[in-house]
Motif scaffolding. Structure first.
Motif, mmCIF file in Angstrom:
data_model
loop_
_atom_site.group_PDB
_atom_site.id
_atom_site.type_symbol
_atom_site.label_atom_id
_atom_site.label_comp_id
_atom_site.label_asym_id
_atom_site.label_seq_id
_atom_site.Cartn_x
_atom_site.Cartn_y
_atom_site.Cartn_z
ATOM 1 N N TYR A 124 0.814 -1.220 0.000
ATOM 2 C CA TYR A 124 0.000 0.000 0.000
ATOM 3 C C TYR A 124 0.844 1.265 0.000
ATOM 4 C CZ TYR A 124 -4.894 -1.280 -0.153
ATOM 5 O OH TYR A 124 -6.130 -1.672 -0.605
ATOM 6 N N ILE A 133 -5.177 4.353 -5.166
ATOM 7 C CA ILE A 133 -6.208 3.880 -4.249
ATOM 8 C C ILE A 133 -6.933 5.012 -3.549
ATOM 9 C CG2 ILE A 133 -5.379 1.566 -3.719
ATOM 10 C CD1 ILE A 133 -3.822 2.837 -1.409
ATOM 11 N N SER A 135 -9.558 7.133 -2.989
ATOM 12 C CA SER A 135 -10.927 7.310 -3.461
ATOM 13 C C SER A 135 -11.897 7.065 -2.313
ATOM 14 C CB SER A 135 -11.203 6.319 -4.587
ATOM 15 O OG SER A 135 -12.588 6.216 -4.814
ATOM 16 N N SER A 136 -13.056 7.724 -2.367
ATOM 17 C CA SER A 136 -14.062 7.444 -1.334
ATOM 18 C C SER A 136 -15.142 6.519 -1.894
ATOM 19 C CB SER A 136 -14.688 8.752 -0.851
ATOM 20 O OG SER A 136 -15.367 9.363 -1.918
ATOM 21 N N THR A 141 -11.886 1.239 -3.907
ATOM 22 C CA THR A 141 -10.905 0.794 -2.912
ATOM 23 C C THR A 141 -11.007 -0.719 -2.688
ATOM 24 O OG1 THR A 141 -12.377 1.289 -1.039
ATOM 25 C CG2 THR A 141 -10.893 3.037 -1.770
ATOM 26 N N GLU A 142 -12.240 -1.250 -2.781
ATOM 27 C CA GLU A 142 -12.381 -2.705 -2.614
ATOM 28 C C GLU A 142 -11.720 -3.443 -3.779
ATOM 29 O OE1 GLU A 142 -16.595 -3.357 -2.043
ATOM 30 O OE2 GLU A 142 -16.492 -2.326 -0.097
ATOM 31 N N ILE A 299 -9.557 -0.797 2.891
ATOM 32 C CA ILE A 299 -10.505 -0.190 1.963
ATOM 33 C C ILE A 299 -11.050 1.141 2.482
ATOM 34 C CG2 ILE A 299 -11.140 -2.372 0.883
ATOM 35 C CD1 ILE A 299 -13.574 -2.560 2.552
ATOM 36 N N THR A 300 -11.043 1.328 3.820
ATOM 37 C CA THR A 300 -11.658 2.539 4.368
ATOM 38 C C THR A 300 -10.703 3.722 4.481
ATOM 39 O OG1 THR A 300 -12.955 1.021 5.721
ATOM 40 C CG2 THR A 300 -13.172 3.354 6.212
ATOM 41 N N PRO A 302 -8.166 4.803 2.718
ATOM 42 C CA PRO A 302 -8.001 5.667 1.534
ATOM 43 C C PRO A 302 -9.171 6.626 1.363
ATOM 44 C CG PRO A 302 -7.466 3.402 0.978
ATOM 45 C CD PRO A 302 -8.046 3.365 2.359
ATOM 46 N N ALA A 303 -10.380 6.194 1.761
ATOM 47 C CA ALA A 303 -11.548 7.077 1.633
ATOM 48 C C ALA A 303 -11.413 8.286 2.557
ATOM 49 C CB ALA A 303 -12.819 6.299 1.955
ATOM 50 N N SER A 306 -8.963 10.653 1.132
ATOM 51 C CA SER A 306 -9.442 11.328 -0.083
ATOM 52 C C SER A 306 -10.166 12.627 0.257
ATOM 53 C CB SER A 306 -10.369 10.402 -0.876
ATOM 54 O OG SER A 306 -11.635 10.321 -0.252
#
Ligand code: TRP
Length: 459
Positions: A124, A133, A135-136, A141-142, A299-300, A302-303, A306
């Protein structure tokens, strides 16, 4: 060079830690790791939120903390690897040293999946640098995380990078340097988590996220949830398999053990809470699944990034710092097999380290390939990754904890334990020693046993 490595331990020498702050930092360095940033959020999300958190805190106080004090005081009294310590402290012909053997197996199991999670963190760092990666959108992200873990080549290669990196640190004898660096960098990780919390607290669904984390729904607390929470308490404090016993053997005689463990616990818990506050409002705002499992943080986070200016750069820093925190924890895990192979089997530290790494490359590959090549291979309905994760936290560490508590409570006895905890009556904490002793003799072992039997549906 070689003989130097054989005769002197390149890192934590038996002479011990030199300053009180060094002891605290090293012990904290073992406790803080991916357990806070990855495991705590994913388990809290998968087990219903606040109820799980409540049980986890109770388990930490009633079981984790007493066992941690037990391990460190045994280690400081024995001044050796866990097996030798238990042999020298136990009455003749009582096989308490088997705890040390179990601990070594536990270390291999934990490292085999832990090294893969560190591998994802390393991967990562590169992904964050590329910005791919940030992005929201949950789909984006998944998909990025899915592509990583379902690719056998990337999964394996990154794990090898991690193992070679850790092995290199041990072989070059620079663990002291790494620990010094960790000490300086951890405050930055702390600040970055604070920033993430601030961002998360400004998101639309902040109340839903906070309610999930702090408003217990007691109907969600089942026996298996309680077992998972207790397992996390062991995992977080690095207790139940000899890591803390090994670190205890490096403690100075005037170090205040109860105070050190309390501080480590408080700091460790705070970091987990920050990670939780950073993640759950984002989970609900952007529509992630709280029960996404081991993927949750990857996955969370990066959101959340963002949503901030310079989010990409900060995300790179975040994963680098997470990797550093994980390195401290991995070094403490490696220390158990390495010191046992060195002091008990008679291998040089170099050979002990190399053997440990080779075994981990082999065993760890099953974790690495759990979501690709071995995706259809299930044992007890679990992939190798999940199985190692489950068995180590929910069986090996608790069983280790039971026997460590029983040994102090019934084998070692109050006088010796109290002498260790009170620094030969120099500290005025005999009442505390009495209380902890009673917990260890009666409460912790019974509690652990009941939680395990119920949680595993054995009774
Ligand atoms: N406590 C570390 C974490 O949370 C992991 C760890 C390091 C550990 N040493 C251990 C877990 C010994 C169990 C036993 O990341």
């Amino acid at each position: 060079m070689k003989s130097n490595l054989i005769t002197t331990k390149p890192e934590l020498s038996r002479a011990g830690f030199t300053s009180g702050f060094g002891v605290l930092a090293a012990t904290l360095g073992s406790a803080v790791g991916l357990g806070n940033i990855w495991k705590f959020p994913y388990l809290t999300g998968a087990n219903g939120g606040a109820g799980f958190l409540l049980v986890y805190v109770l388990a930490t106080l009633l079981v984790g903390l007493p066992v941690m004090m037990a391990e460190i005081s045994l280690g400081r009294a024995g001044k050796a690897n866990p097996i030798s310590t238990l042999q020298s402290l136990a009455p003749k012909n009582q096989p308490w040293w088997l705890i040390g053997v179990a601990g070594m197996l536990g270390a291999f199991l934990i490292l085999s999946f832990y090294s893969e999670v560190v591998a994802w963190v390393f991967a990562y760092v590169v992904k964050a640098l590329r910005g791919s990666i940030l992005s929201s959108d949950p789909h984006v992200t998944e998909a990025a995380f899915g592509a990583l873990i379902s690719d056998p080549v990337q999964s394996l290669l990154w794990q090898w990078v991690v193992l070679v990196f850790i092995g290199g640190i041990l072989l070059m004898g620079v663990t002291k340097g790494i620990e010094a660096m960790t000490k300086k960098l951890m405050p930055i990780l702390f600040l970055l988590l604070l920033l993430l919390c601030a961002v998360s607290l400004s998101l639309d669904e902040v109340w839903e996220g906070l309610a999930f984390l702090f408003q217990p729904d007691f109907s969600k607390i089942t026996a298996s949830v309680v077992l998972t929470a207790m397992g996390l308490a062991f995992f977080k404090l690095s207790v139940g398999m000899g890591t803390m016993m090994t670190y205890g053997s490096y403690f100075r005689d005037d170090q205040n053990i109860p105070l050190t463990t309390l501080r480590v616990m408080a700091a460790d818990l705070s970091i987990s809470m920050l990670a939780g506050i950073a993640i759950f409002p984002a989970v609900f705002t952007f529509g992630f699944a709280p029960a996404a499992g081991p993927a949750l943080v990857f996955i969370t986070i990066p959101a959340v990034f963002s949503q901030i200016p310079m989010g990409q750069g900060l995300m790179v820093v975040f994963f680098v710092l997470a990797a550093i925190a994980a390195t401290g924890a991995m070094l403490s895990l490696m220390e158990v097999p390495v010191v046992i192979l060195h002091e008990r089997v008679g291998l040089s530290r170099t050979k002990a380290t190399l053997l440990t790494i080779v075994l981990l490359v082999i065993l760890g590959s099953t974790s690495a390939l759990s979501n690709s090549t071995l995706a259809d291979h299930r044992l007890f309905g679990m992939s190798p990754f999940d199985l190692f994760d489950f068995v180590s936290s929910n069986i090996i560490l608790p069983v280790g904890g039971i026997f460590i508590a029983l040994f102090v409570g019934w084998g070692w006895g109050f006088e010796k334990f109290s002498r260790s905890l009170t620094n030969n009556n120099q500290l005025h904490n005999r009442h505390l020693a009495q209380m902890v002793f009673l917990l260890l003799r009666y409460v912790s072992p019974a509690l652990i046993l009941i939680v395990m039997l119920k949680g595993l549906k054995l009774f």
